[in-house]
Design an enzyme around this catalytic site. Sequence first.
Site, PDB file in Angstrom:
ATOM      1  N   GLU A  35     -17.726   6.744   3.163  1.00 24.58           N
ATOM      2  CA  GLU A  35     -16.701   6.138   4.371  1.00 24.58           C
ATOM      3  C   GLU A  35     -16.287   6.739   5.365  1.00 24.58           C
ATOM      4  OE1 GLU A  35     -12.815   4.649   2.811  1.00 24.58           O
ATOM      5  OE2 GLU A  35     -13.386   4.743   0.748  1.00 24.58           O
ATOM      6  N   ASN A  83     -15.159   7.799  -6.414  1.00 25.74           N
ATOM      7  CA  ASN A  83     -15.320   7.594  -4.808  1.00 25.74           C
ATOM      8  C   ASN A  83     -13.767   8.148  -4.928  1.00 25.74           C
ATOM      9  OD1 ASN A  83     -16.783   7.094  -2.081  1.00 25.74           O
ATOM     10  ND2 ASN A  83     -14.820   5.746  -2.066  1.00 25.74           N
ATOM     11  N   GLU A 122     -10.072   7.077  -5.845  1.00 29.38           N
ATOM     12  CA  GLU A 122      -8.953   7.880  -4.993  1.00 29.38           C
ATOM     13  C   GLU A 122      -8.312   7.711  -6.642  1.00 29.38           C
ATOM     14  OE1 GLU A 122      -6.963   6.473  -2.148  1.00 29.38           O
ATOM     15  OE2 GLU A 122      -8.868   6.506  -0.719  1.00 29.38           O
ATOM     16  N   HIS A 177     -13.259  10.406   5.700  1.00 26.81           N
ATOM     17  CA  HIS A 177     -12.153  10.172   7.168  1.00 26.81           C
ATOM     18  C   HIS A 177     -12.121  11.461   7.609  1.00 26.81           C
ATOM     19  CE1 HIS A 177     -12.828   6.186   6.074  1.00 26.81           C
ATOM     20  NE2 HIS A 177     -12.318   6.475   4.185  1.00 26.81           N
ATOM     21  N   ASP A 225     -15.952   8.576   9.556  1.00 28.53           N
ATOM     22  CA  ASP A 225     -15.267   8.448  10.633  1.00 28.53           C
ATOM     23  C   ASP A 225     -14.901   9.328  11.178  1.00 28.53           C
ATOM     24  OD1 ASP A 225     -12.508   8.323   9.561  1.00 28.53           O
ATOM     25  OD2 ASP A 225     -13.050   5.992   9.440  1.00 28.53           O
TER      26      ASP A 225
END
Length: 649
Positions: free
Chosen positions: A429, A365, A322, A400, A431
């Site tokens: 990651e 990432n 990030e 996300h 979801d």
Amino acid sequence: MRALPRLALAALTAAATVAVVSATADAAADPAPITVLTSDFEDGTVQGWAGRSAETLAPSTAVAHGGTNSLLVSGRTATWQGPSLDVFGTFEKGTAYTISVWVRMASGSDNARLSVERHTAGVASYDQVVGNTAVTSGAWVNLTGRYTLAADVDLLRVYVETASTTESFHIDDVTAAYVPALPVQTDIPSVKDVVTEFPVGAAITGAETVTEHGRLLTKHFDSVTPGNALKWDATEPTENTFTYTQADPLMAFAKANGLAVRGHTLVWHNQTPSWVFTGADGQPMTATAENKTLLLGRLENHIRNVAAHYGTDIGVWDVVNEVIDESQPDGMRRSTWYNVTGLDYIRTAFRVAREVAPHAKLYINDYNTNVPAKRDFLFTLIQQLKAEGVPIDGVGHQMHININWPSLVDTESMLTKFMPLNIDQQITEMDVSIYTSNSETFPTPPADRLLKQAYVYRDMFALFRRYSSEITSVTLWGLADDNTWLDTFPVTRKDAPLLFDTRLQAKQAYWGVADPTKIETSASPSPSVSASVSPSTSTSTGTGSCAVTYRVTGSWPGGFQGDVKVANTGGVALGSWKLAWQFTGGQQVSQLWGGAVTQSGAAVTVTNATWNGSLPAGGSTSLGFLGSWTGSNPVPAAFTLNGTTCTVL
């Protein structure tokens, strides 16, 4: 990891062995919970509770949540001091307990936390069950969270603390309960056997390695990511003192079960202890040559120790996490890392990681890489660093997302953007939240949201598999809905973002990945608006006939949840619809999903949402709502669709 897209918030991930829960997803109704402890203090004693230091605990009748007594905690001299209860002989390893405690300040306000202290061979560890929650002296506040003991211990205590002050506070009506576990379904396909184009993984804590969780994990997944256990605060909490008590058990489980491991993460602006950014003078670092040298030295030392500790057991590292902020003119996040060292912290991190782990693939990432401005800045940064010889092997897309965002087009553009760089890409990651705004909350996940979620998983995985020459793995940020960071971020509410529900049973989302032909039939279009599933529409405003099914799916004093299914049983497709009924018992709709609602007295009118307005002949759609009632809650006797009376089923 990071937040839901388009929410300008920052938070840490959930604690290592906990997840806040309040409801199941789309499995059968849970059996009654089995309560293993209750403390109501009505007998005028402390009922086994003790202070963590020299604070005073005493029964009190000043305020009470239930009955006439509570427990008062006073004489505190530190925020961590508070009431603590021994649960060593009560909690069993591998069982998920829901712990509830009511808290109220004696005066003033603060944030309260519910945590567990555990010792293994004399070494103390602390798991947060419920994070900072605002508490005042004016009302009782409930802290409810889920905790699974995942390690052998010789001490286990539940406790309450505050974040800022040492003011006195009360607790009352403490309970801990569990729902008997369901066995993992063995008669359904394993995700890893269906998706063979690339490994599919899950982020884990210790709770995912024991009992049924461990069996679910090894049945369906090829790889794991330790969600928090490899971050700086877990591995080097104080300078040059390294500890791997959180990560080593996860690594041992992975090795024993043949699971690959993604290392997450060596450098991040969050979950980094404050000492890292403290100068030799004891002050917060500023951009000086001395601070830059010190900070880069600490970074190199950290990577050399952590990456070397696991050697070839970790084949992929998220080296930096990030670093992009698209609101900045140059696109770089103004973290202390960047403010003190510029891009040199990224260069140093990758260089040292390559030296220590020459076998590993090294990733940069980030989240929201489907947003054009963000992906463009990230592309430019990687292009520049690779031109300098910085050993970046791949880019990680966190993904996300939610049921309405992003589109397949934006996601595909995200993947194609980085192809000219000739680097690997991974979904790191993923979801899919059932919520589309911070203002929404559901007692149970609505059926229509879970169905839309299944379509999102179906379409996203289909896209990833089309780009399998670029994507080398896909990782979900969690194993099942009983342990997801989205339960507390960006607000506290029960989310259901994964493939398996809170009882580890396969959801519609699972079938979206494993076998989309088994997703429940619905006329609602895929939220990604794939051409293959867009239904036929017309501009007709009439209907030949219709049928409605109305049911109350949950009820409590003064409130209830309802579900309405409307079917177009005529021969003409609808381009839009309006459903109407009368509440004869004074019920009031407070929140509705699957449409837009207006209510005037007893008359309720619901018009379609943008995604479910097209209702083909023979098709149906569902909506749900929360309502209030007093006295009685009669079912509406009649419904109309676009002005035509419907059959009530």
